[in-house]
Design a protein around this motif. Sequence first.
Motif, PDB file in Angstrom:
ATOM      1  N   THR A  15       0.860  -1.171   0.000  1.00  0.00           N
ATOM      2  CA  THR A  15       0.000   0.000   0.000  1.00  0.00           C
ATOM      3  C   THR A  15       0.903   1.229   0.000  1.00  0.00           C
ATOM      4  N   LEU A  16       0.318   2.394  -0.211  1.00  0.00           N
ATOM      5  CA  LEU A  16       1.118   3.610  -0.203  1.00  0.00           C
ATOM      6  C   LEU A  16       1.762   3.825   1.163  1.00  0.00           C
ATOM      7  N   SER A  17       1.006   3.617   2.222  1.00  0.00           N
ATOM      8  CA  SER A  17       1.582   3.831   3.556  1.00  0.00           C
ATOM      9  C   SER A  17       2.713   2.843   3.858  1.00  0.00           C
ATOM     10  N   SER A  18       2.578   1.591   3.394  1.00  0.00           N
ATOM     11  CA  SER A  18       3.670   0.635   3.629  1.00  0.00           C
ATOM     12  C   SER A  18       4.892   0.973   2.778  1.00  0.00           C
ATOM     13  N   LEU A  19       4.680   1.506   1.588  1.00  0.00           N
ATOM     14  CA  LEU A  19       5.801   1.939   0.748  1.00  0.00           C
ATOM     15  C   LEU A  19       6.535   3.106   1.412  1.00  0.00           C
ATOM     16  N   LEU A  20       5.786   4.052   1.954  1.00  0.00           N
ATOM     17  CA  LEU A  20       6.404   5.183   2.649  1.00  0.00           C
ATOM     18  C   LEU A  20       7.137   4.724   3.908  1.00  0.00           C
ATOM     19  N   TRP A  21       6.560   3.748   4.614  1.00  0.00           N
ATOM     20  CA  TRP A  21       7.228   3.213   5.815  1.00  0.00           C
ATOM     21  C   TRP A  21       8.552   2.553   5.432  1.00  0.00           C
ATOM     22  N   ARG A  22       8.546   1.739   4.371  1.00  0.00           N
ATOM     23  CA  ARG A  22       9.777   1.068   3.931  1.00  0.00           C
ATOM     24  C   ARG A  22      10.853   2.089   3.568  1.00  0.00           C
ATOM     25  N   LYS A  23      10.436   3.185   2.983  1.00  0.00           N
ATOM     26  CA  LYS A  23      11.383   4.205   2.542  1.00  0.00           C
ATOM     27  C   LYS A  23      11.937   5.013   3.716  1.00  0.00           C
ATOM     28  N   ALA A  44      -6.860   5.722  -6.308  1.00  0.00           N
ATOM     29  CA  ALA A  44      -7.727   4.682  -6.874  1.00  0.00           C
ATOM     30  C   ALA A  44      -7.162   3.286  -6.642  1.00  0.00           C
ATOM     31  N   ASN A  45      -5.919   3.195  -6.210  1.00  0.00           N
ATOM     32  CA  ASN A  45      -5.247   1.904  -5.996  1.00  0.00           C
ATOM     33  C   ASN A  45      -5.069   1.643  -4.505  1.00  0.00           C
ATOM     34  N   LEU A  46      -5.880   0.734  -3.965  1.00  0.00           N
ATOM     35  CA  LEU A  46      -5.689   0.360  -2.564  1.00  0.00           C
ATOM     36  C   LEU A  46      -4.346  -0.349  -2.403  1.00  0.00           C
ATOM     37  N   VAL A  47      -4.079  -1.290  -3.317  1.00  0.00           N
ATOM     38  CA  VAL A  47      -2.798  -1.987  -3.355  1.00  0.00           C
ATOM     39  C   VAL A  47      -2.092  -1.527  -4.630  1.00  0.00           C
ATOM     40  N   LEU A  48      -0.841  -1.111  -4.492  1.00  0.00           N
ATOM     41  CA  LEU A  48      -0.085  -0.588  -5.639  1.00  0.00           C
ATOM     42  C   LEU A  48       0.370  -1.726  -6.546  1.00  0.00           C
ATOM     43  N   PRO A  49       0.124  -1.612  -7.850  1.00  0.00           N
ATOM     44  CA  PRO A  49       0.567  -2.669  -8.754  1.00  0.00           C
ATOM     45  C   PRO A  49       2.087  -2.653  -8.932  1.00  0.00           C
TER      46      PRO A  49
END
Length: 77
Positions: A15-23, A44-49
Amino acid sequence: MSGTETVTVERQGLTLSSLLWRKNKMRIDGLVERCLALNPGLSANLVLPVGMVVTMPILSAEEKLAGQEVEIIQLFN
């Protein structure tokens, strides 16, 4: 904000928040909203492709210092 950088999603299920956390390895108030503002249509994307390119704000030193570390609590002894 110091600028922006682009990141390509390389894992399934992010998800966007998990991507930001990883970064950033910390929670920063308003960061998800700032990222959404930089990426029209991203909400529009709950889960990022996989393969999606996301523009992220580069955090200033002050923002990094003000970031909130997550407190880990132990529920059972």
